[in-house]
Design an enzyme around this catalytic site. Structure first.
Site, PDB file in Angstrom:
ATOM      1  N   ASN A  63       0.849  -1.197   0.000  1.00 25.68           N
ATOM      2  CA  ASN A  63       0.000   0.000   0.000  1.00 25.68           C
ATOM      3  C   ASN A  63       0.885   1.249   0.000  1.00 25.68           C
ATOM      4  O   ASN A  63       2.104   1.154   0.071  1.00 25.68           O
ATOM      5  CB  ASN A  63      -0.975  -0.025   1.180  1.00 25.68           C
TER       6      ASN A  63
ATOM      7  N   ALA B 299       0.126   1.893  11.482  1.00 29.81           N
ATOM      8  CA  ALA B 299       0.517   1.169  10.266  1.00 29.81           C
ATOM      9  C   ALA B 299      -0.689   0.842   9.393  1.00 29.81           C
ATOM     10  O   ALA B 299      -1.782   0.594   9.891  1.00 29.81           O
ATOM     11  CB  ALA B 299       1.233  -0.132  10.651  1.00 29.81           C
TER      12      ALA B 299
ATOM     13  N   ASP C 279      -5.160  -6.269   4.893  1.00 30.34           N
ATOM     14  CA  ASP C 279      -6.218  -7.088   5.491  1.00 30.34           C
ATOM     15  C   ASP C 279      -6.128  -8.534   5.015  1.00 30.34           C
ATOM     16  O   ASP C 279      -6.585  -9.446   5.684  1.00 30.34           O
ATOM     17  CB  ASP C 279      -7.587  -6.508   5.124  1.00 30.34           C
TER      18      ASP C 279
ATOM     19  N   LYS D 223       9.296 -17.562  -9.181  1.00 36.05           N
ATOM     20  CA  LYS D 223       8.680 -16.398  -9.827  1.00 36.05           C
ATOM     21  C   LYS D 223       7.582 -16.860 -10.783  1.00 36.05           C
ATOM     22  O   LYS D 223       7.802 -17.773 -11.589  1.00 36.05           O
ATOM     23  CB  LYS D 223       9.767 -15.631 -10.584  1.00 36.05           C
TER      24      LYS D 223
ATOM     25  N   PRO E 190      -4.354 -11.514  10.427  1.00 32.86           N
ATOM     26  CA  PRO E 190      -4.861 -11.205  11.770  1.00 32.86           C
ATOM     27  C   PRO E 190      -5.098  -9.702  11.898  1.00 32.86           C
ATOM     28  O   PRO E 190      -4.330  -8.917  11.331  1.00 32.86           O
ATOM     29  CB  PRO E 190      -3.719 -11.642  12.691  1.00 32.86           C
ATOM     30  N   ASP E 191      -6.146  -9.314  12.597  1.00 38.26           N
ATOM     31  CA  ASP E 191      -6.341  -7.894  12.892  1.00 38.26           C
ATOM     32  C   ASP E 191      -5.575  -7.613  14.176  1.00 38.26           C
ATOM     33  O   ASP E 191      -6.007  -7.968  15.273  1.00 38.26           O
ATOM     34  CB  ASP E 191      -7.831  -7.562  13.043  1.00 38.26           C
ATOM     35  N   ILE E 192      -4.410  -7.026  14.021  1.00 36.15           N
ATOM     36  CA  ILE E 192      -3.470  -6.877  15.147  1.00 36.15           C
ATOM     37  C   ILE E 192      -4.106  -6.070  16.277  1.00 36.15           C
ATOM     38  O   ILE E 192      -4.080  -6.452  17.441  1.00 36.15           O
ATOM     39  CB  ILE E 192      -2.154  -6.225  14.679  1.00 36.15           C
TER      40      ILE E 192
ATOM     41  N   PHE F 257      -5.911   3.781  13.840  1.00 31.46           N
ATOM     42  CA  PHE F 257      -6.076   4.714  12.726  1.00 31.46           C
ATOM     43  C   PHE F 257      -7.176   4.173  11.809  1.00 31.46           C
ATOM     44  O   PHE F 257      -7.416   2.967  11.777  1.00 31.46           O
ATOM     45  CB  PHE F 257      -4.768   4.847  11.933  1.00 31.46           C
TER      46      PHE F 257
ATOM     47  N   LYS G 276     -15.411   1.596  14.013  1.00 31.39           N
ATOM     48  CA  LYS G 276     -14.096   0.960  14.211  1.00 31.39           C
ATOM     49  C   LYS G 276     -13.661   1.019  15.668  1.00 31.39           C
ATOM     50  O   LYS G 276     -13.082   0.082  16.207  1.00 31.39           O
ATOM     51  CB  LYS G 276     -13.069   1.666  13.315  1.00 31.39           C
TER      52      LYS G 276
HETATM   53  O1  C5P Z   1      -9.781  -2.193   9.604  1.00 31.50           O
HETATM   54  P1  C5P Z   1      -8.854  -1.121   9.217  1.00 31.50           P
HETATM   55  O2  C5P Z   1      -7.676  -1.591   8.411  1.00 31.50           O
HETATM   56  O3  C5P Z   1      -9.478   0.079   8.604  1.00 31.50           O
HETATM   57  O4  C5P Z   1      -8.300  -0.607  10.612  1.00 31.50           O
HETATM   58  C1  C5P Z   1      -7.283   0.298  10.727  1.00 31.50           C
HETATM   59  C2  C5P Z   1      -6.634   0.209  12.075  1.00 31.50           C
HETATM   60  O5  C5P Z   1      -6.457  -1.137  12.477  1.00 31.50           O
HETATM   61  C3  C5P Z   1      -5.236   0.782  12.063  1.00 31.50           C
HETATM   62  O6  C5P Z   1      -4.970   1.254  13.358  1.00 31.50           O
HETATM   63  C4  C5P Z   1      -4.375  -0.417  11.701  1.00 31.50           C
HETATM   64  O7  C5P Z   1      -3.035  -0.241  12.116  1.00 31.50           O
HETATM   65  C5  C5P Z   1      -5.089  -1.536  12.431  1.00 31.50           C
HETATM   66  N1  C5P Z   1      -5.028  -2.818  11.749  1.00 31.50           N
HETATM   67  C6  C5P Z   1      -4.364  -3.874  12.352  1.00 31.50           C
HETATM   68  N2  C5P Z   1      -4.335  -5.103  11.750  1.00 31.50           N
HETATM   69  C7  C5P Z   1      -4.952  -5.297  10.574  1.00 31.50           C
HETATM   70  C8  C5P Z   1      -5.619  -4.242   9.946  1.00 31.50           C
HETATM   71  C9  C5P Z   1      -5.635  -3.026  10.553  1.00 31.50           C
HETATM   72  O8  C5P Z   1      -3.796  -3.680  13.432  1.00 31.50           O
HETATM   73  N3  C5P Z   1      -4.911  -6.480  10.015  1.00 31.50           N
END
Ligand code: C5P
Length: 394
Positions: A206, A273, A277, A287, A304-306, A323, A337
């Protein structure tokens, strides 16, 4: 008590520096003073001596001073360097890196917080050259204490009056109060953009540069906090006093965040960061060749959603800030969120109306469950805004 290096420059408002010294001394601050050549037209060394300030300097080649500390140490010894009042000439020197006297040399050599409080005629203050110089010094992370509007010494009315000593004192006090709250606090920051490998040479990434996260990390350090930065693919200079752990992918970032939080109780964690997703279900070992595929379909699986995960564990940081980059319904999406990821604040960016990625500017909505505040400015200013607002509510 903190030490302040007070620089007084050539302005008719210079006597106000004496009033400010009286307040600061009464509150127990240590003060050292540098008078520029111009300042001496309005105040004298004796006037400061009369307040029982012993260290007053004016000449870069002053043997008395060099013998005592030397011009570099002068700015190193203090906790804050304040120019009060700052003339247009002095601001121009600082903006352009001139170091032709003790005051400008001390500022250039300083590794401390610098406040500059301008005082000048209204037309001078609004002059484009002065304005450009102000922008330059602000971008150098110097805090400009904007002058007030009112009757000026020249008889004209308008902006240009030096901040009153009592108000200036309050700004200094607020700065040290925040420093006091933040010193030795443990702060974790994720920044940059993750990359998900497709094959040995390609990835899904990104546009995040990591500038905002790094600005926040630097700002916390400035207030004396211990900062750990988990940096994903940041191509910027990171100061050595920020503990930095690097990673590439979301999975690696997730592991680092959990390891860090298990190791140390973090007071605040800021997840700036841009995390992918999704990741590629199976990274190709070789390759991928275009002759093998007319059409190529990649299967993606969720990362994983950290932030959401860390909010559920026992070792979670005390305050969590996420963020949200949104292209529509900014406030509503950010609020959702906030709840979904169980964090204390969301810093929301409208990416549809503002060019944010890699820019030096940002435009945010800072929300928690009760209130929301918008703020626009350089990423450094945004960092300052976020830090000040976290502490309003904690
Ligand atoms: O769901 P979204 O990507 O919009 O959420 C953004 C927030 O969640 C940011 O703070 C980003 O660093 C965190 N995030 C995360 N792990 C992910 C996706 C987003 O920690 N896989």
């Amino acid at each position: 008590m903190p030490s302040i290096l007070l620089i007084v420059t050539g302005s008719i408002a210079a006597p106000k520096a004496l009033d400010l010294c009286k307040i600061l001394l009464k509150e127990g601050y240590n003060i050292e003073v540098i008078l520029t050549h111009g300042a001496k037209e309005f105040v004298s060394e004796e006037m400061f001596e009369a307040l029982a300030i012993t260290n007053i300097f004016s000449n870069i080649f002053d043997a008395k001073m060099e013998e005592k500390i030397g011009h570099i140490e002068l700015s190193r010894k203090s906790d804050l360097v304040l120019t009060y009042p700052a003339s247009a000439n002095f601001i121009a020197k600082i903006a352009n890196g001139l170091a032709d006297d003790l005051a400008s040399t001390a500022i250039l050599a300083s590794n401390k917080k610098i406040f500059i409080a301008p005082a000048m005629n209204v037309e001078m203050w609004h002059n484009k050259i002065v304005k450009d110089n102000i922008v330059k010094i602000e971008n150098r992370n110097i805090d400009v204490i904007n002058p007030e509007s009112g009757l000026l010494a020249c008889g004209e009315i308008g902006e240009g009056r030096l901040k009153e000593p009592q108000d200036m004192y309050q700004i200094i006090e607020n700065y040290f109060n925040l420093r006091y709250k933040l010193v030795n606090k443990n702060i974790l920051i994720t920044a940059g953009g993750t990359r998900e490998k497709i094959d040995p040479v390609r990835y899904i990434g990104n546009f995040s540069s990591g500038k905002q996260g790094l600005a926040i990390a630097k700002k916390f350090r400035e207030y004396g906090a211990n900062v750990t930065l988990i940096a994903a693919n940041i191509n910027l200079h990171i100061p050595k006093n920020i503990k930095t752990l690097t990673c590439e992918s979301a999975e690696q970032m997730s592991d680092l965040v959990h390891d860090q939080c298990k190791e140390l109780k973090y007071d605040i964690a800021i997840f700036s960061a841009a995390v992918a997703d999704y990741k590629v279900a199976e990274i190709a070992a070789q390759k991928i060749k275009k002759k093998q595929h007319d059409k190529l379909t990649l299967t993606l699986v969720k990362n994983p959603d950290i932030l959401a995960n860390i909010s559920k564990v026992l070792y979670k940081p005390k305050v969590l800030i996420g963020f949200a980059a949104e292209s529509e319904n900014l406030e509503q999406n950010a609020k959702e969120k906030l709840v979904k990821k169980n964090c204390d604040y969301i810093v929301a960016n409208n990416i549809a109306t503002h060019e944010i990625f890699a820019s030096d500017e940002n435009n945010i909505l800072f929300i928690n469950k009760k209130e929301s505040h918008s703020f626009a400015g350089t990423k450094e200013r945004i960092a300052e805004f976020i830090i000040k607002n976290i502490f309003k509510v904690i």
